[in-house]
Design an enzyme around this catalytic site. Sequence first.
Site, PDB file in Angstrom:
ATOM      1  N   ASP A  88      51.744  36.944  41.757  1.00 12.54           N
ATOM      2  CA  ASP A  88      52.987  38.456  41.760  1.00 12.54           C
ATOM      3  C   ASP A  88      52.955  37.882  40.485  1.00 12.54           C
ATOM      4  O   ASP A  88      53.898  37.562  40.898  1.00 12.54           O
ATOM      5  CB  ASP A  88      53.218  38.385  42.863  1.00 12.54           C
ATOM      6  N   HIS A 145      48.208  30.397  40.534  1.00 10.16           N
ATOM      7  CA  HIS A 145      46.073  30.949  40.390  1.00 10.16           C
ATOM      8  C   HIS A 145      45.777  30.531  38.800  1.00 10.16           C
ATOM      9  O   HIS A 145      46.154  31.239  38.091  1.00 10.16           O
ATOM     10  CB  HIS A 145      45.773  31.252  41.301  1.00 10.16           C
ATOM     11  N   SER A 251      59.803  32.846  38.584  1.00  7.69           N
ATOM     12  CA  SER A 251      60.493  32.482  36.414  1.00  7.69           C
ATOM     13  C   SER A 251      59.225  33.370  36.273  1.00  7.69           C
ATOM     14  O   SER A 251      59.164  34.628  36.796  1.00  7.69           O
ATOM     15  CB  SER A 251      60.235  30.872  36.040  1.00  7.69           C
TER      16      SER A 251
END
EC number: 4.1.1.65
Length: 289
Positions: A88, A145, A251
């Site tokens: 995200d 992921h 980050s």
Amino acid sequence: MSDRLAVLPQYLLPKQALTHFAGFVASRERGWVTTEIIRRFVAKYRVNMSEALDSDIASYLTFNDFFTRALKPGARPLAQAALVCPVDGAISQFGAIEHDQIFQAKGHHYSTTALVGGDAALAAHYQNGHFATIYLSPKDYHRIHMPCDGRLTRMIYVPGDLFSVNPVTARGVPGLFARNERVVCVFESARGPFVLALVGATIVGSMATVWHGVVNPPRGKAVREWRYPASGQPEVVLRQGEEMGRFLLGSTVVLLFPKGPLRFNPDWEPGRAVRLGEAMADVAADSQR
């Protein structure tokens, strides 16, 4: 105020000390104090706790536990695409690598060799290839992921600075993503090798992977490298959408892919919010004939 002036204070701040302190505080169990900090953070950044596996903020013993919270099953369905978005966040930049140069922001480029810690042979695989840079803000889900199935071959810890990685800093600090501390993960896939680099920043206490655990701290001045599979250990194979790592505070991730008929999602543009699992890129249709 210009972006260069806006980031000037960051050159003066004791970023290592601030980051060490933030990591220390975020890992401590402080009871109601921790709960209150989390409550204020959720309110300030409008964190959507309804999609968290555990939506009760009082159940998190440390701020790090909250920050690396898991999502409910099915919260991020995977698109039918060759590559899905691994996080995200918000798109910083993406597109073609020009020879060995990655576009950072107007007037700023950096080299693939610098990003991977000076290994020119590794960087050569991505000459005239493709890249994507995605920024994770404080409100975002902070696990990373896999964009596709992959077999881990190398992991490289590259020491560096700890500038913020927000859009203003990306426009104001030359070579930002090849300058900050980072963990470079190299995978082999059915379509060839790819790199998934986790870039650290101010207040990012540490970066961790599912196969190694916390990579930093300790922080050092030398590049460290691991080859896989490790002696006597099975291969590390991860499927598309499977967790590969996490940030303890937020980050940026940078992905590199080799030259080939890759076509990014036509809806993508710099600044656009993206979600884990949405289509990132596919193989151009005319190349499959």
